[in-house]
Design a protein around this motif. Sequence first.
Motif, PDB file in Angstrom:
ATOM      1  N   PHE A 337       0.837  -1.197   0.000  1.00  0.00           N
ATOM      2  CA  PHE A 337       0.000   0.000   0.000  1.00  0.00           C
ATOM      3  C   PHE A 337       0.876   1.253   0.000  1.00  0.00           C
ATOM      4  O   PHE A 337       1.989   1.266   0.524  1.00  0.00           O
ATOM      5  N   GLY A 338       0.358   2.301  -0.605  1.00  0.00           N
ATOM      6  CA  GLY A 338       1.069   3.569  -0.655  1.00  0.00           C
ATOM      7  C   GLY A 338       0.303   4.560  -1.506  1.00  0.00           C
ATOM      8  O   GLY A 338      -0.721   4.223  -2.116  1.00  0.00           O
ATOM      9  N   PRO A 339       0.805   5.797  -1.593  1.00  0.00           N
ATOM     10  CA  PRO A 339       0.041   6.863  -2.269  1.00  0.00           C
ATOM     11  C   PRO A 339       0.112   6.838  -3.787  1.00  0.00           C
ATOM     12  O   PRO A 339      -0.692   7.505  -4.442  1.00  0.00           O
ATOM     13  N   THR A 340       1.062   6.122  -4.386  1.00  0.00           N
ATOM     14  CA  THR A 340       1.208   6.163  -5.842  1.00  0.00           C
ATOM     15  C   THR A 340       0.147   5.310  -6.521  1.00  0.00           C
ATOM     16  O   THR A 340      -0.549   4.508  -5.890  1.00  0.00           O
ATOM     17  N   SER A 341       0.038   5.439  -7.822  1.00  0.00           N
ATOM     18  CA  SER A 341      -0.995   4.756  -8.597  1.00  0.00           C
ATOM     19  C   SER A 341      -0.837   3.243  -8.509  1.00  0.00           C
ATOM     20  O   SER A 341       0.246   2.707  -8.266  1.00  0.00           O
ATOM     21  N   GLU A 342      -1.938   2.550  -8.747  1.00  0.00           N
ATOM     22  CA  GLU A 342      -1.952   1.094  -8.625  1.00  0.00           C
ATOM     23  C   GLU A 342      -1.222   0.425  -9.784  1.00  0.00           C
ATOM     24  O   GLU A 342      -1.217   0.929 -10.906  1.00  0.00           O
ATOM     25  N   ARG A 343      -0.604  -0.700  -9.489  1.00  0.00           N
ATOM     26  CA  ARG A 343       0.017  -1.527 -10.512  1.00  0.00           C
ATOM     27  C   ARG A 343       0.196  -2.941  -9.965  1.00  0.00           C
ATOM     28  O   ARG A 343      -0.003  -3.185  -8.772  1.00  0.00           O
ATOM     29  N   ILE A 344       0.616  -3.820 -10.821  1.00  0.00           N
ATOM     30  CA  ILE A 344       0.730  -5.227 -10.440  1.00  0.00           C
ATOM     31  C   ILE A 344       1.981  -5.818 -11.060  1.00  0.00           C
ATOM     32  O   ILE A 344       2.433  -5.378 -12.124  1.00  0.00           O
TER      33      ILE A 344
END
Length: 994
Positions: A337-344
């Motif tokens: 988790f964190g403030p930057t955009s989602e990715r996988i």
Amino acid sequence: MKHINSMLVLCLLVTFNFACKQNAETNNSTDLAVKTEVKKDPNGFSYEVINNDPTGLRLYTLENGLQVYLSKNTDEPKIQTYIAVRAGSNYDPSNSTGLAHYLEHMLFKGTDKIGTTDWEKEQEYIKQISDLYEAHRAETDEAKKLEIYKKIDEVSLEASNYSVANEYDKMVSGMGATGTNAHTWFEETVYKNKIPTNELNKWLSLESERFSKLVLRLFHTELEAVFEEFNRSQDNDGRKMYTAMLDGLFPNHPYGQQQTIGTAAHLKNPSLVDINNYFDKYYVPNNMAMVLVGDIDFEKTIKDVNDTFGKLKNKEVTHPTLPKEDPITSPVVKEVFGPTSERISIAYRSDGINSEDEKFVTLADMILANGEAGLMDLNLNQQQLVQRAGSSTMFLNDYGLQQLSGSPKEGQSLDEVKDLLFTQIDKLKKGEFDDWLIDAVVNDLKLSQTRQYENSTALASAYYNAFIHHQKWEDQVKFLDELKAISKEELVAFANRFYQENYVVVYKRKGEDSSIVKVENPGITPVNLNRDKSSQYLSDFQKIEAEALVPKFVDYKTAIKEKDLDSGVKVSYINNESNDLFNLNIIFDMGTDNDKKLSLAVGFLEYIGTETMSAEDIKKEFYKLGINYYVVSRDDVSYIGLSGLKENLPKGLALLEDLINNPKSDPEAYAKYVDKILKGRQDGKTQKSNILWNGLVNYGQYGENSRLRNIIKASELKAQDPQELVDIVKGIKDYKQRIFYYGKDVDQAVAALNKEHKLNTPLKEYPEATSYIEKETGGQVYFADYDMVQSEMVFLAKGGEFNAKNLAATSLFNAYFGSGLSSIVFQEIRESKSLAYSAFSRYSTASKKEDSNYVMAYIGTQANKMEQAVDAMMSLMSDMPEADKQFEAAKDAALKKIAAERITKANIFWEYEGLKKLGIENDNREEMYNTIQNMTISDLRDFFNENIKGENYNVMVVGNKKDIDFTALKKLGEVNEMDVDYLFNYETTDKVKL
């Protein structure tokens, strides 16, 4: 084209490399019968050479076991140096993780000869400090631990009376060295310098002394810098994803269980005894290699290396036996988790370097994603089915991995991205890729390798990697041929064995990270820097004379030759004397300032084809040819370009001209393109570096009227007729233009241009450019809230207009005052006071003669140190400390850097392009060199007083609102909390006064 990549820069002295493409380790030989021969030079030193080796390596091994990699490159009178040690975080004691890393830091602090004014007295204090740290480590009562730490701080202050900060950096910078640095990774610690050729003997003398003895001098202030680095690393969501991936792939091995930076608990409780033991065990010549690539004489160089490093004593080295991993039999799922955009990301574990897996995974990775014509490139990125997708590999001694990654489009779930990534794996397993792709991939790797081998730094990196990973260079020379020998059937069979339910998937989700562990500020009394003192070693070292290098300057008007096309367009050209690669640029002196739709139009070209070829087919054809094409538009210039194999230039140019002349509009592709742009804007808002350096700094410089904010709004993008963009692309050739060619056989290039690059004359003048007015600075603080552990600040003051006569003073001032390990700012804020992990200042000259210069300073620190750090920086910017010895060292360094600098190859043209924008028509380095020779510290003081002192700053801050001391910020000016959408003009939200 996919190149070597790295990520996770941990600090000034350590780099966490990520996902290295093994194309860096290959060659373009077509002879599988590659053999190693042993030869002897006239001095009796034996060395290995490999036939068909394009790098010309000579590999020596000294009697003490030190391996020495030598290769000649005479492009410039410089040598890229690396000293590599097979010692990294894998070998940290389990109760002292992070040890290898902060040992790396300490090797910049000197020895019993370097960095001390009285070693006999200083060593008594260092012994006390070591004993206190052992007591601190053993103590469990927190109150008592704090008392011991206060004693450590007290004794450290006393010890600093006998130390001299940054003597090592003074000596290497005084030689004219650049790139002084080091990094630590799993299996390696590598020390770096690029030095002038004539300084080799001095460098060897210095480095042999440096590696002869470890002294843990100024330890607690450097450890505080590592604390800062630890906190900083927790603000990096990419690093957190990387850590989670490794933890899943390697639940037992140190690759997954021991981070290079170490744990918070171990950083708080270091052992100087452990550090010394680690140095004594691993920093021995038979566990080290020296790499020298550049303008060298083989026989003289190895003799000089032997005369210095040959004196180091070897000892038996035993690396620990590391755990073996059981097979992964079912998917391992991780969340970050964190403030930057989602990715996988989806990662598969493989065998390590020198295995068959390395070959097959390297090939499979490039089939999946090579940046042009891979399965993911064409089926996902080209079709805009995801925001972006890619694949990368990493191979280490014990294991390797392949990682597939993807970012979602707006409204797309991470699981949907995951499924799309798996569809490409399935295509590979079914053999659903073109038969020619393997050969094209190998040719692509050869192109990358050719570019690498003409660069001394890149080649030297390949050598030290081979040493660290116990690779025979012979195997590297024939690696590509072995890839080419793999059949499609063999690759498909491997894929079906390798890609099973044996992966680790990491979901990066937006949200608060509850795992953050903050290392608090322990409170440090500033130590003494003793700038005006020096060790006897430094005094003696500075008396050693090296034969001076004579600077060489460029006569641009004769170095850049010209021919005319039949159309009258001028072709500037420079011959490529190194290889058969070329670069061709059609240059338009207009950009988005002239038409803000221009960038939108050329970006759309990526996703459309012509009447006769689809976009996918165009990508494939370019990839087959070994040619890259690009059409880009910047603020004030645009380029249509080609690069690659010279023999295929005519075919590549014909393809490119067809695309520019006959693009076919595609409304469906345009709708996806708009979605991609808008999602990119949303993702960009989550990146703190983008918020600070683009959003806030632009606002501090221009206010509301800036290029950054003069965007095409979402509603305008959606209403845009894509055919108009196609017409813009087709019409770009109707404007005035010029051409630059770098390569062999310019007549072939001119003939191809005459045939394919047909123009409608007379050519049009450029549309009038929009102007952006720099506003006066001072009295304003612009703050953006961001969920982060540290805080970052930029101070910006508008200076005077560009003046070429100030370039010499600017260069010298920046070297003395604001950048580098021995600069005033770094010493005061980090070395003495430990107030920031990163701090610098510079006087930044304009890139155009009509623009202003700027005074800039940066601090990255914990929020609870912000007020102290700001006070320290502002004090320096108000009253420049004067240190005669430091000034003379900076002056020598500036002169030697100019003397060793060579502007060559295509850089001649591009350097001249930059100079002309400043109104300079000659190589101004000659005037700078002559000016610096006669400068005194009083001249620098005058420059400071006229250009730095008393400037009015706008201050840009990004940090966590709940941690920021706004009372302290208000001392700097009126504080404005900036909405990020407002900064980038995505919405019309007003700024809020605090």
